[in-house]
Write a protein that holds these residues in place. Structure first.
Motif, PDB file in Angstrom:
ATOM      1  N   GLY B  84       0.821  -1.217   0.000  1.00  0.00           N
ATOM      2  CA  GLY B  84       0.000   0.000   0.000  1.00  0.00           C
ATOM      3  C   GLY B  84       0.845   1.252   0.000  1.00  0.00           C
ATOM      4  N   MET B  85       0.174   2.381   0.228  1.00  0.00           N
ATOM      5  CA  MET B  85       0.845   3.682   0.207  1.00  0.00           C
ATOM      6  C   MET B  85       1.280   4.077   1.604  1.00  0.00           C
ATOM      7  SD  MET B  85       1.158   4.908  -2.873  1.00  0.00           S
ATOM      8  CE  MET B  85       1.330   6.696  -2.721  1.00  0.00           C
ATOM      9  N   PRO B  86       2.352   4.849   1.801  1.00  0.00           N
ATOM     10  CA  PRO B  86       3.318   5.171   0.748  1.00  0.00           C
ATOM     11  C   PRO B  86       4.186   3.961   0.408  1.00  0.00           C
ATOM     12  CG  PRO B  86       4.101   5.975   2.866  1.00  0.00           C
ATOM     13  CD  PRO B  86       2.769   5.351   3.121  1.00  0.00           C
ATOM     14  N   PRO B  87       4.737   3.914  -0.790  1.00  0.00           N
ATOM     15  CA  PRO B  87       5.600   2.790  -1.142  1.00  0.00           C
ATOM     16  C   PRO B  87       6.882   2.797  -0.328  1.00  0.00           C
ATOM     17  CG  PRO B  87       5.768   4.525  -2.782  1.00  0.00           C
ATOM     18  CD  PRO B  87       4.663   4.931  -1.849  1.00  0.00           C
ATOM     19  N   THR B  88       7.465   1.621  -0.145  1.00  0.00           N
ATOM     20  CA  THR B  88       8.812   1.527   0.421  1.00  0.00           C
ATOM     21  C   THR B  88       9.767   1.181  -0.724  1.00  0.00           C
ATOM     22  OG1 THR B  88       8.395  -0.786   0.961  1.00  0.00           O
ATOM     23  CG2 THR B  88       7.973   0.831   2.698  1.00  0.00           C
ATOM     24  N   LEU B  89      11.029   1.063  -0.421  1.00  0.00           N
ATOM     25  CA  LEU B  89      12.012   0.683  -1.436  1.00  0.00           C
ATOM     26  C   LEU B  89      12.348  -0.800  -1.282  1.00  0.00           C
ATOM     27  CD1 LEU B  89      14.451   3.773  -1.265  1.00  0.00           C
ATOM     28  CD2 LEU B  89      12.519   3.415  -2.824  1.00  0.00           C
ATOM     29  N   THR B  90      12.494  -1.498  -2.390  1.00  0.00           N
ATOM     30  CA  THR B  90      12.855  -2.923  -2.327  1.00  0.00           C
ATOM     31  C   THR B  90      14.325  -3.106  -1.972  1.00  0.00           C
ATOM     32  OG1 THR B  90      13.432  -3.009  -4.680  1.00  0.00           O
ATOM     33  CG2 THR B  90      11.152  -3.519  -4.106  1.00  0.00           C
ATOM     34  N   VAL B  91      15.112  -2.042  -2.166  1.00  0.00           N
ATOM     35  CA  VAL B  91      16.534  -2.082  -1.840  1.00  0.00           C
ATOM     36  C   VAL B  91      16.945  -0.658  -1.486  1.00  0.00           C
ATOM     37  CG1 VAL B  91      17.145  -1.816  -4.287  1.00  0.00           C
ATOM     38  CG2 VAL B  91      18.856  -2.674  -2.699  1.00  0.00           C
ATOM     39  N   CYS B  92      17.801  -0.488  -0.486  1.00  0.00           N
ATOM     40  CA  CYS B  92      18.294   0.858  -0.169  1.00  0.00           C
ATOM     41  C   CYS B  92      19.421   0.786   0.850  1.00  0.00           C
ATOM     42  CB  CYS B  92      17.187   1.775   0.342  1.00  0.00           C
ATOM     43  SG  CYS B  92      16.517   1.368   1.959  1.00  0.00           S
ATOM     44  N   ASN B  93      19.972   1.927   1.168  1.00  0.00           N
ATOM     45  CA  ASN B  93      20.917   2.115   2.268  1.00  0.00           C
ATOM     46  C   ASN B  93      22.306   1.549   1.977  1.00  0.00           C
ATOM     47  OD1 ASN B  93      21.603   3.178   4.753  1.00  0.00           O
ATOM     48  ND2 ASN B  93      20.876   1.433   5.921  1.00  0.00           N
ATOM     49  N   THR B  94      22.443   0.230   1.894  1.00  0.00           N
ATOM     50  CA  THR B  94      23.750  -0.372   1.627  1.00  0.00           C
ATOM     51  C   THR B  94      23.854  -0.904   0.204  1.00  0.00           C
ATOM     52  OG1 THR B  94      22.940  -2.469   2.450  1.00  0.00           O
ATOM     53  CG2 THR B  94      24.063  -1.051   4.031  1.00  0.00           C
ATOM     54  N   ASP B  95      22.835  -0.647  -0.603  1.00  0.00           N
ATOM     55  CA  ASP B  95      22.808  -1.144  -1.976  1.00  0.00           C
ATOM     56  C   ASP B  95      21.740  -0.331  -2.714  1.00  0.00           C
ATOM     57  OD1 ASP B  95      23.394  -2.696  -4.189  1.00  0.00           O
ATOM     58  OD2 ASP B  95      22.533  -4.553  -3.406  1.00  0.00           O
ATOM     59  N   SER B  96      21.648  -0.503  -4.020  1.00  0.00           N
ATOM     60  CA  SER B  96      20.650   0.220  -4.799  1.00  0.00           C
ATOM     61  C   SER B  96      20.272  -0.607  -6.012  1.00  0.00           C
ATOM     62  CB  SER B  96      21.201   1.576  -5.242  1.00  0.00           C
ATOM     63  OG  SER B  96      22.339   1.390  -6.081  1.00  0.00           O
ATOM     64  N   LEU B  97      19.178  -0.253  -6.626  1.00  0.00           N
ATOM     65  CA  LEU B  97      18.766  -0.949  -7.854  1.00  0.00           C
ATOM     66  C   LEU B  97      19.841  -0.808  -8.928  1.00  0.00           C
ATOM     67  CD1 LEU B  97      16.697  -2.422  -9.618  1.00  0.00           C
ATOM     68  CD2 LEU B  97      15.696  -0.181 -10.158  1.00  0.00           C
ATOM     69  N   ALA B  98      20.377   0.395  -9.085  1.00  0.00           N
ATOM     70  CA  ALA B  98      21.394   0.618 -10.128  1.00  0.00           C
ATOM     71  C   ALA B  98      22.612  -0.274  -9.898  1.00  0.00           C
ATOM     72  CB  ALA B  98      21.812   2.084 -10.145  1.00  0.00           C
ATOM     73  N   GLU B  99      23.003  -0.451  -8.643  1.00  0.00           N
ATOM     74  CA  GLU B  99      24.137  -1.334  -8.336  1.00  0.00           C
ATOM     75  C   GLU B  99      23.781  -2.792  -8.601  1.00  0.00           C
ATOM     76  OE1 GLU B  99      26.426   0.074  -4.530  1.00  0.00           O
ATOM     77  OE2 GLU B  99      24.449   1.013  -4.524  1.00  0.00           O
TER      78      GLU B  99
END
Lengths: 196, 196
Positions: B84-99
């Motif tokens: 639901g809202m608000p969305p969270t991130l599936t990856v963050c902090n020590t990593d990222s989608l781009a990585e």
């Protein structure tokens, strides 16, 4: 805060902290120092300016009873420097330091504020020319209004109210880009502006 | 991109995607459509504009061989709307989608860009008056320079280069405040500016 005419008691782990004594001496009769508990007891509005990774412990020493019913302005960021640079966050995404503090001290009125810029700019927004922004969030509208008034007195024109305390997730998650920008711009004298 | 004179092939899960066909029809001879693999094979520069939560799977369908040696512009955000809202991130902090993408496709030159504003503003920065900012990061300086050139052609004046791909953590972690600001400002037509 002293310069704005407030009486300020700085709290630290011990009543005889050397830096606090130095600060007291330099800031005249409105400035005093004591333990975290002394400061929390003294303040009508309490600022958490401790390192985010130890804020919960410091506030525990301040005492839930001393914080009860009071506006607790959380300017801290949950930065973890223990694994080197750049720091990571000890909490984020589905929770935040401000929410942890609000849960640990349910009788305090936690307002997240002033955590998205360097401390130089925080206390002197005019260091960055033109318009730029600061944010507040918290569950108690009156507490937020009181904090907004203090922030305006520092020189911030239009603090943006992001709603309840869960917005602190977004505010604290601005730190990684802030840290990165410090490295890119080679200065801490900058700030975010929301262009509309 | 078509309007800027580029030949563009839009990829999707199937070669006969109805929306892609509609887009192709509306955008003239420079526009075409196909599978993710077709698009990856076709492009000199490949844009990942899929939902962040499924980007790795979409890029797997595009094919590591087709992406090898190419500039891969990652504009996606790893938003998780499943709770639901608000969305969270599936990856963050020590990593990222781009990585994650860079690790999964080591021969691609991943550049994170254009993920910090709404898509309306992304393609038309003039919608927000005055100066405001966009960012790039990535490990390959030449790939970044090529992306900066494309971004400038869209109308962004001075993309800020934040360094290597790990800066994507900070860029993706701006999403929670972005989402919150949409709710506060009741518009998606705004952007971040770094005031200096």
């Amino acid at each position: 805060m002293v310069a704005l005419g407030h009486d300020v008691k700085m709290g630290s782990r011990t009543a005889k902290n050397a830096k606090a004594a130095e600060w007291t001496k330099a800031n005249g009769p409105r400035a005093s120092a004591g333990t975290f508990a002394d400061a929390a007891k003294f303040g009508e509005v309490v600022f958490n300016c401790t390192a985010g990774s130890v804020s919960l412990e410091a506030l525990k020493q301040a005492g839930g009873k001393n914080l009860g019913g009071k506006v607790l302005v959380d300017v801290a960021n949950p930065l973890d420097f223990s694994k080197g640079m750049p720091p990571t966050l000890t909490v984020c995404n589905t929770d935040s330091l401000a929410e942890q503090i609000q849960r640990a001290f349910p009788d305090a009125k936690v307002v997240k504020a002033l955590n998205t810029m360097g401390n130089e700019v925080m206390l002197n927004p005019g260091l960055v020319p033109g318009e730029h922004d600061t944010f507040v969030c918290g569950n108690d509208p009156q507490a937020k209004a009181q904090v907004v008034e203090i922030i305006r007195a520092i020189g911030w024109k239009n603090p943006i109210d992001l709603g309840d305390i869960t917005a602190a997730r977004g505010l604290e998650m601005m730190l990684p880009i802030f840290v990165r920008l410090v490295g890119t711009l080679h200065t801490r004298i900058f700030n975010f502006k929301i262009a509309t």
